[in-house]
Enzyme design. Structure first.
Site, short mmCIF file in Angstrom:
data_model
loop_
_atom_site.label_atom_id
_atom_site.label_comp_id
_atom_site.label_asym_id
_atom_site.label_seq_id
_atom_site.Cartn_x
_atom_site.Cartn_y
_atom_site.Cartn_z
N LYS A 22 0.84 -1.20 0.00
CA LYS A 22 0.00 0.00 0.00
C LYS A 22 0.87 1.25 0.00
CE LYS A 22 -1.77 1.60 4.02
NZ LYS A 22 -1.41 3.01 4.23
N ASN A 23 1.86 1.28 0.88
CA ASN A 23 2.64 2.51 1.03
C ASN A 23 3.59 2.76 -0.14
OD1 ASN A 23 1.32 3.01 3.37
ND2 ASN A 23 3.06 2.64 4.74
N ARG A 92 -4.72 10.30 5.05
CA ARG A 92 -3.72 11.34 5.15
C ARG A 92 -2.76 11.34 3.95
NH1 ARG A 92 1.07 12.27 6.99
NH2 ARG A 92 1.33 14.21 8.13
N CYS A 116 -4.66 12.63 13.40
CA CYS A 116 -5.28 11.33 13.25
C CYS A 116 -5.01 10.55 14.51
CB CYS A 116 -4.77 10.61 12.01
SG CYS A 116 -3.11 10.03 12.21
N ARG A 121 0.96 14.36 13.43
CA ARG A 121 1.41 14.17 12.05
C ARG A 121 1.33 15.42 11.17
NH1 ARG A 121 -0.64 8.25 10.23
NH2 ARG A 121 1.20 8.29 8.93
N PRO A 122 2.17 16.41 11.45
CA PRO A 122 2.16 17.63 10.63
C PRO A 122 2.76 17.38 9.24
CG PRO A 122 3.98 17.67 12.19
CD PRO A 122 3.21 16.42 12.48
N ILE A 123 2.61 18.38 8.35
CA ILE A 123 3.24 18.27 7.02
C ILE A 123 4.19 19.44 6.77
CG2 ILE A 123 1.46 16.83 5.93
CD1 ILE A 123 0.47 19.49 4.56
N ASP A 124 4.67 20.04 7.89
CA ASP A 124 5.52 21.22 7.76
C ASP A 124 6.77 20.96 6.90
OD1 ASP A 124 6.07 19.53 10.01
OD2 ASP A 124 7.60 20.96 10.66
N ASP A 304 5.14 0.62 12.02
CA ASP A 304 3.93 -0.05 11.52
C ASP A 304 3.87 -1.53 11.92
OD1 ASP A 304 3.06 2.28 10.41
OD2 ASP A 304 3.39 1.72 8.34
N ILE A 326 8.55 7.03 16.77
CA ILE A 326 8.11 7.75 15.56
C ILE A 326 6.84 8.57 15.80
CG2 ILE A 326 7.52 7.52 13.09
CD1 ILE A 326 10.32 6.51 13.71
N ARG A 396 -8.44 -0.71 5.03
CA ARG A 396 -7.59 0.30 4.39
C ARG A 396 -6.24 -0.30 4.00
NH1 ARG A 396 -6.17 4.50 8.14
NH2 ARG A 396 -4.87 4.92 6.35
C1 UD1 Z 1 4.52 6.92 6.45
C2 UD1 Z 1 3.67 5.70 6.25
C3 UD1 Z 1 3.14 5.19 7.58
C4 UD1 Z 1 4.29 4.97 8.55
C5 UD1 Z 1 5.17 6.20 8.64
C6 UD1 Z 1 6.43 5.97 9.46
C7 UD1 Z 1 2.75 6.04 4.03
C8 UD1 Z 1 1.54 6.35 3.20
N1 UD1 Z 1 2.56 6.04 5.37
O1 UD1 Z 1 3.68 7.92 7.02
O2 UD1 Z 1 2.45 3.96 7.35
O3 UD1 Z 1 3.76 4.69 9.84
O4 UD1 Z 1 5.59 6.61 7.32
O5 UD1 Z 1 7.16 4.91 8.97
O6 UD1 Z 1 3.81 5.77 3.52
N2 UD1 Z 1 6.79 14.72 10.64
C9 UD1 Z 1 6.90 16.06 10.91
N3 UD1 Z 1 6.71 16.95 9.89
C10 UD1 Z 1 6.40 16.55 8.63
C11 UD1 Z 1 6.29 15.17 8.36
C12 UD1 Z 1 6.49 14.28 9.39
O7 UD1 Z 1 7.17 16.46 12.04
O8 UD1 Z 1 6.24 17.40 7.75
C13 UD1 Z 1 7.00 13.73 11.73
C14 UD1 Z 1 5.73 12.93 12.05
O9 UD1 Z 1 4.89 13.60 12.94
C15 UD1 Z 1 6.34 11.66 12.63
C16 UD1 Z 1 7.63 11.48 11.84
O10 UD1 Z 1 7.91 12.75 11.27
O11 UD1 Z 1 6.65 11.86 13.98
C17 UD1 Z 1 7.58 10.46 10.74
O12 UD1 Z 1 6.42 10.67 9.95
P1 UD1 Z 1 6.41 10.36 8.39
O13 UD1 Z 1 7.59 9.56 8.01
O14 UD1 Z 1 6.16 11.64 7.67
O15 UD1 Z 1 5.11 9.46 8.27
P2 UD1 Z 1 4.16 9.43 7.02
O16 UD1 Z 1 4.95 9.72 5.81
O17 UD1 Z 1 2.93 10.22 7.30
#
Ligand code: UD1
Length: 418
Positions: A22-23, A92, A116, A121-124, A304, A326, A396
């Site tokens: 999936k990922n 997400r 969630c 889980r920010p996207i900054d 995961d 994480i 999912r």
């Molecule tokens: C992806 C996977 C998810 C997995 C996760 C960690 C997909 C679709 N999902 O999620 O199944 O659990 O990797 O292996 O591939 N963070 C920030 N700012 C950001 C982005 C992330 O602070 O802009 C932090 C998050 O809050 C978290 C950490 O970075 O603490 C890792 O998150 P991230 O690797 O981004 O997870 P996803 O990509 O959402």
């Protein structure tokens, strides 16, 4: 709403075929937006998240189809439409359209994913990276809007090796002018898979799978044909099922090399594991041994797989200390596992699991995707029947889970409840 009933105590044996990841599939489908024309991706898992994602892509002007695990994305024209809240809130990963859309169309508007169950889980970091490539980012009314002329390559350091953040920036950089270097990039196998697709499309990506990824952008990209890699988390989940039930299960169409940390921990826990080519044979021990665990970005132990491994520790001989590094709120399954008789104490991001000889079936509630899987696993070893409610989370990310487990000898069924 459906619930799943699992009758515990049946030893699993036989073969199970691993589905596509999936990922890996989601970012690869998003990459379809980068090229005018029809890209075809095979071995795409038949999952709710995939279907939702294809809906998001259609909303953005792509024509998509999905049949027999082949998904096509025809992005002849790509409209800088918005990815609406109704679709994004359920998944997400919809944020993965930001990079390709702004690179191809110069504008992207996506509903902010919001919090969630497993953390904020920010996207900054996605947004900071896009700004470094020359995009303008604004947030208003719950949407993030990104606009740009042609993006320009940049040197970007990611404060955290975010998986979807790395993917978004790789896709944006694939159409940028010049070279982009992503430092402290995520190293998950799904990143390397996306790099393979971008290279097939005509970008030049190197270093994917290491902490430094370099992307030489192209002016235009061409559609690609690609087969999605196996799902390493689904693989690990069935490995745990075999281990828990003293089973003897062979997983086929797998990638053992994507599971080094999981295989190593399982072996330390006394599980017999043999790998050969694309198959993994797992033999569960009489009693699992407790081991400590800390989740970490790849190649560390995947977050995961934390919930599924915790179930193994619940019935192991001894105590286990499990650290989740994480996500800040990824122990939601603990209270449900306790309802089955597990002895777990949580302090901050550390769980101490004291192994008990047996779990007892009870009604439990699924809260997120991997937590749902852990409750099914617990049901496989708990005496009596475990009723798992809110199983839509499971759909999912696990293709045909009841069918696959039934074929291995589990007694599991899905029933409708009002
Ligand atoms: C992806 C996977 C998810 C997995 C996760 C960690 C997909 C679709 N999902 O999620 O199944 O659990 O990797 O292996 O591939 N963070 C920030 N700012 C950001 C982005 C992330 O602070 O802009 C932090 C998050 O809050 C978290 C950490 O970075 O603490 C890792 O998150 P991230 O690797 O981004 O997870 P996803 O990509 O959402």
């Amino acid at each position: 709403m459906y619930k799943i009933l699992v009758e515990g105590g049946h030893r699993l044996s036989g073969e199970v075929r691993v589905s596509g990841a999936k990922n890996a599939a989601l970012p690869i489908l998003a990459a379809g937006l980068l090229a005018p024309g029809r890209s075809v991706f095979e071995n795409v898992p038949d999952l709710k998240d995939v279907k939702t994602f294809l809906k998001v892509l259609e909303h953005l002007g792509a024509s998509c189809s999905f049949q027999d695990h082949a998904a096509s994305v025809d992005a002849a024209c790509c409209e800088p439409n918005e990815a609406p809240y109704d679709l994004v809130r359920t998944m997400r990963a919809s944020v993965l359209v930001l990079g390709p859309l702004v690179a191809r169309c110069g504008r992207a508007r996506v509903s902010l994913p919001g919090g969630c169950a497993i953390g904020a889980r920010p996207i900054d970091l996605h947004l900071k990276g896009l700004e470094a490539l020359g995009a303008k980012v604004s947030l208003a009314h719950g949407y993030v809007e990104v606009t740009a002329g042609r993006l320009a390559g940049a040197d970007i350091y990611l404060d955290m090796p975010t998986v979807t953040g790395t993917e978004n920036l790789m896709m944006a950089a694939a159409l940028a002018k010049g070279v982009t270097t992503l430092r402290n990039a995520a190293r998950e196998p799904e990143i390397a898979a996306l790099a393979d697709v971008l290279n097939l499309m005509g970008a030049r990506v190197s270093g994917a799978g290491t902490a430094v990824v370099t992307v030489e952008g192209a002016e235009t990209l061409s559609p690609a044909r690609y087969t999605v890699i196996p799902d390493r988390i689904e693989t690990g989940t069935y490995m745990a099922a075999a281990a828990l039930t003293r089973g003897d299960v062979t997983l086929t169409a797998a990638r053992p090399d994507h599971l080094d940390a999981v295989i190593s921990k399982m072996r330390s826990a006394g599980v017999g594991i043999e790998t050969a080519g694309d198959s993994i044979r797992v033999k569960g021990p009489e009693r699992i041994r407790s081991v400590d665990l800390t989740t970490a970005p790849h190649p560390g132990f995947p977050t995961d797989m934390q919930a599924q491994f915790m179930v193994m520790m619940c019935v192991a001989d001894g105590n286990s200390v499990m650290n989740e590094t994480i996500f800040e709120n990824r122990f939601i399954h603990v209270s449900e596992l306790r309802r089955l008789g597990a002895d777990i104490t949580v302090t901050g991001n550390t769980a101490v699991v004291r192994g008990v000889p047996r779990l007892l079936g009870a009604p439990v509630m699924a809260s997120d995707l991997r937590a749902s899987a852990s409750l099914i696993l617990a049901g496989l070893v708990a005496s009596g029947v475990t009723e798992v409610h809110r199983v839509y989370h499971l759909d999912r990310g696990y293709e045909a889970i009841e069918k696959k487990l039934t074929a291995l000898g589990a007694v599991i069924s899905r029933v409708w409840e009002d």
